[in-house]
Write a protein that holds these residues in place. Sequence first.
Motif, PDB file in Angstrom:
ATOM      1  N   ARG A 122       7.086  -3.371   6.441  1.00 49.39           N
ATOM      2  CA  ARG A 122       7.948  -3.415   5.245  1.00 49.39           C
ATOM      3  C   ARG A 122       8.481  -4.826   5.012  1.00 49.39           C
ATOM      4  O   ARG A 122       8.507  -5.310   3.876  1.00 49.39           O
ATOM      5  CB  ARG A 122       9.103  -2.429   5.392  1.00 49.39           C
ATOM      6  CG  ARG A 122       8.717  -0.988   5.171  1.00 49.39           C
ATOM      7  CD  ARG A 122       9.945  -0.096   5.061  1.00 49.39           C
ATOM      8  NE  ARG A 122      10.805  -0.169   6.218  1.00 49.39           N
ATOM      9  CZ  ARG A 122      10.686   0.586   7.315  1.00 49.39           C
ATOM     10  NH1 ARG A 122       9.735   1.490   7.388  1.00 49.39           N
ATOM     11  NH2 ARG A 122      11.524   0.459   8.311  1.00 49.39           N
ATOM     12  N   MET A 171       5.717  -7.098   3.664  1.00 49.20           N
ATOM     13  CA  MET A 171       5.432  -6.812   2.251  1.00 49.20           C
ATOM     14  C   MET A 171       6.545  -7.336   1.358  1.00 49.20           C
ATOM     15  O   MET A 171       6.276  -7.928   0.307  1.00 49.20           O
ATOM     16  CB  MET A 171       5.238  -5.313   2.033  1.00 49.20           C
ATOM     17  CG  MET A 171       3.880  -4.849   2.503  1.00 49.20           C
ATOM     18  SD  MET A 171       3.447  -3.235   1.886  1.00 49.20           S
ATOM     19  CE  MET A 171       3.517  -3.472   0.137  1.00 49.20           C
ATOM     20  N   GLU A 221       5.991 -10.052  -1.497  1.00 50.36           N
ATOM     21  CA  GLU A 221       6.268  -9.691  -2.885  1.00 50.36           C
ATOM     22  C   GLU A 221       7.391 -10.528  -3.482  1.00 50.36           C
ATOM     23  O   GLU A 221       7.406 -10.769  -4.683  1.00 50.36           O
ATOM     24  CB  GLU A 221       6.571  -8.195  -2.988  1.00 50.36           C
ATOM     25  CG  GLU A 221       5.320  -7.355  -2.790  1.00 50.36           C
ATOM     26  CD  GLU A 221       5.558  -5.869  -2.930  1.00 50.36           C
ATOM     27  OE1 GLU A 221       6.717  -5.412  -2.808  1.00 50.36           O
ATOM     28  OE2 GLU A 221       4.569  -5.151  -3.162  1.00 50.36           O
ATOM     29  N   LYS A 272       4.730  -8.058  -7.116  1.00 54.79           N
ATOM     30  CA  LYS A 272       4.271  -6.798  -6.529  1.00 54.79           C
ATOM     31  C   LYS A 272       2.788  -6.838  -6.188  1.00 54.79           C
ATOM     32  O   LYS A 272       1.989  -7.383  -6.943  1.00 54.79           O
ATOM     33  CB  LYS A 272       4.514  -5.622  -7.488  1.00 54.79           C
ATOM     34  CG  LYS A 272       5.961  -5.260  -7.663  1.00 54.79           C
ATOM     35  CD  LYS A 272       6.424  -4.454  -6.481  1.00 54.79           C
ATOM     36  CE  LYS A 272       7.833  -3.946  -6.727  1.00 54.79           C
ATOM     37  NZ  LYS A 272       8.382  -3.323  -5.558  1.00 54.79           N
ATOM     38  N   LEU A 273       2.465  -6.232  -5.054  1.00 55.66           N
ATOM     39  CA  LEU A 273       1.061  -6.083  -4.669  1.00 55.66           C
ATOM     40  C   LEU A 273       0.393  -5.092  -5.615  1.00 55.66           C
ATOM     41  O   LEU A 273       1.017  -4.117  -6.025  1.00 55.66           O
ATOM     42  CB  LEU A 273       0.945  -5.534  -3.251  1.00 55.66           C
ATOM     43  CG  LEU A 273       1.183  -6.500  -2.109  1.00 55.66           C
ATOM     44  CD1 LEU A 273       1.230  -5.735  -0.791  1.00 55.66           C
ATOM     45  CD2 LEU A 273       0.095  -7.542  -2.066  1.00 55.66           C
ATOM     46  N   GLN A 290      -1.756  -1.929  -6.794  1.00 61.64           N
ATOM     47  CA  GLN A 290      -1.812  -0.581  -6.229  1.00 61.64           C
ATOM     48  C   GLN A 290      -2.911  -0.458  -5.172  1.00 61.64           C
ATOM     49  O   GLN A 290      -2.703   0.140  -4.127  1.00 61.64           O
ATOM     50  CB  GLN A 290      -2.034   0.453  -7.345  1.00 61.64           C
ATOM     51  CG  GLN A 290      -2.137   1.880  -6.867  1.00 61.64           C
ATOM     52  CD  GLN A 290      -0.845   2.383  -6.244  1.00 61.64           C
ATOM     53  OE1 GLN A 290       0.226   1.905  -6.580  1.00 61.64           O
ATOM     54  NE2 GLN A 290      -0.939   3.332  -5.330  1.00 61.64           N
ATOM     55  N   SER A 315      -4.137  -2.726  -3.193  1.00 64.84           N
ATOM     56  CA  SER A 315      -3.728  -3.412  -1.963  1.00 64.84           C
ATOM     57  C   SER A 315      -2.669  -2.601  -1.212  1.00 64.84           C
ATOM     58  O   SER A 315      -2.673  -2.533   0.015  1.00 64.84           O
ATOM     59  CB  SER A 315      -3.179  -4.800  -2.283  1.00 64.84           C
ATOM     60  OG  SER A 315      -4.192  -5.605  -2.845  1.00 64.84           O
ATOM     61  N   ARG A 316      -1.747  -1.997  -1.955  1.00 63.77           N
ATOM     62  CA  ARG A 316      -0.726  -1.152  -1.311  1.00 63.77           C
ATOM     63  C   ARG A 316      -1.394   0.025  -0.608  1.00 63.77           C
ATOM     64  O   ARG A 316      -1.016   0.396   0.488  1.00 63.77           O
ATOM     65  CB  ARG A 316       0.285  -0.652  -2.348  1.00 63.77           C
ATOM     66  CG  ARG A 316       1.128  -1.754  -2.969  1.00 63.77           C
ATOM     67  CD  ARG A 316       2.153  -1.203  -3.943  1.00 63.77           C
ATOM     68  NE  ARG A 316       3.168  -0.423  -3.267  1.00 63.77           N
ATOM     69  CZ  ARG A 316       4.199  -0.935  -2.605  1.00 63.77           C
ATOM     70  NH1 ARG A 316       4.342  -2.240  -2.515  1.00 63.77           N
ATOM     71  NH2 ARG A 316       5.079  -0.157  -2.030  1.00 63.77           N
ATOM     72  N   GLN A 317      -2.398   0.612  -1.260  1.00 68.31           N
ATOM     73  CA  GLN A 317      -3.101   1.744  -0.665  1.00 68.31           C
ATOM     74  C   GLN A 317      -3.846   1.311   0.596  1.00 68.31           C
ATOM     75  O   GLN A 317      -3.833   2.014   1.599  1.00 68.31           O
ATOM     76  CB  GLN A 317      -4.068   2.387  -1.663  1.00 68.31           C
ATOM     77  CG  GLN A 317      -4.701   3.662  -1.152  1.00 68.31           C
ATOM     78  CD  GLN A 317      -3.677   4.759  -0.880  1.00 68.31           C
ATOM     79  OE1 GLN A 317      -2.671   4.872  -1.571  1.00 68.31           O
ATOM     80  NE2 GLN A 317      -3.925   5.560   0.134  1.00 68.31           N
ATOM     81  N   ARG A 349      -1.374   0.928   3.373  1.00 70.09           N
ATOM     82  CA  ARG A 349      -0.967   2.249   3.868  1.00 70.09           C
ATOM     83  C   ARG A 349      -2.056   2.838   4.760  1.00 70.09           C
ATOM     84  O   ARG A 349      -1.774   3.382   5.826  1.00 70.09           O
ATOM     85  CB  ARG A 349      -0.658   3.183   2.704  1.00 70.09           C
ATOM     86  CG  ARG A 349      -0.191   4.553   3.142  1.00 70.09           C
ATOM     87  CD  ARG A 349       0.251   5.360   1.940  1.00 70.09           C
ATOM     88  NE  ARG A 349       1.555   4.944   1.501  1.00 70.09           N
ATOM     89  CZ  ARG A 349       2.677   5.553   1.851  1.00 70.09           C
ATOM     90  NH1 ARG A 349       2.651   6.576   2.647  1.00 70.09           N
ATOM     91  NH2 ARG A 349       3.835   5.127   1.411  1.00 70.09           N
ATOM     92  N   TYR A 400       4.146   2.116  -7.278  1.00 70.14           N
ATOM     93  CA  TYR A 400       4.926   0.889  -7.098  1.00 70.14           C
ATOM     94  C   TYR A 400       6.350   1.242  -6.731  1.00 70.14           C
ATOM     95  O   TYR A 400       6.923   2.207  -7.208  1.00 70.14           O
ATOM     96  CB  TYR A 400       4.930   0.060  -8.388  1.00 70.14           C
ATOM     97  CG  TYR A 400       3.683  -0.740  -8.605  1.00 70.14           C
ATOM     98  CD1 TYR A 400       3.052  -1.379  -7.549  1.00 70.14           C
ATOM     99  CD2 TYR A 400       3.125  -0.849  -9.856  1.00 70.14           C
ATOM    100  CE1 TYR A 400       1.905  -2.119  -7.741  1.00 70.14           C
ATOM    101  CE2 TYR A 400       1.976  -1.580 -10.066  1.00 70.14           C
ATOM    102  CZ  TYR A 400       1.373  -2.219  -8.999  1.00 70.14           C
ATOM    103  OH  TYR A 400       0.242  -2.929  -9.185  1.00 70.14           O
ATOM    104  N   LEU A 411       6.578   1.943   2.491  1.00 73.60           N
ATOM    105  CA  LEU A 411       5.399   2.328   3.256  1.00 73.60           C
ATOM    106  C   LEU A 411       5.740   3.199   4.456  1.00 73.60           C
ATOM    107  O   LEU A 411       4.916   3.406   5.316  1.00 73.60           O
ATOM    108  CB  LEU A 411       4.646   1.076   3.733  1.00 73.60           C
ATOM    109  CG  LEU A 411       3.940   0.315   2.641  1.00 73.60           C
ATOM    110  CD1 LEU A 411       3.264  -0.916   3.200  1.00 73.60           C
ATOM    111  CD2 LEU A 411       2.915   1.177   1.942  1.00 73.60           C
TER     112      LEU A 411
END
Length: 101
Positions: free
Chosen positions: A55, A58, A62, A67-68, A70, A72-74, A77, A96, A100
């Motif tokens: 966290r 990130m 960010e 913001k990353l 979607q 990249s966030r997935q 995760r 968003y 995580l």
Amino acid sequence: MTARKLSISVPPEVERTIKAAATEEGRPVSALPAEAAVEKAHVAALHAVGRAAARELMAEYESGHGKLPQESRQRAREFLVEAGLLDDDARLPVPYGTALS
């Protein structure tokens, strides 16, 4: 160290396994579940540290880059799931602003 007494419930086959292992090792029956609980707590603490670090990384990224995406966030995760830091149900899409953990 002061020990506290807890009560646990296990299926009969697990009880037999614990008692047999304790007898084989010449140790009290309570030693095996106690050691397992300590190990589980230690692993949970390490995972919490890992999630907090993720966290923090990130948030740091960010704050400087926005913001990353979607996708990249997935992927982040999914990496945490594969590393054992999140449960498998964490593979669901991450909107968003969602943490995580």
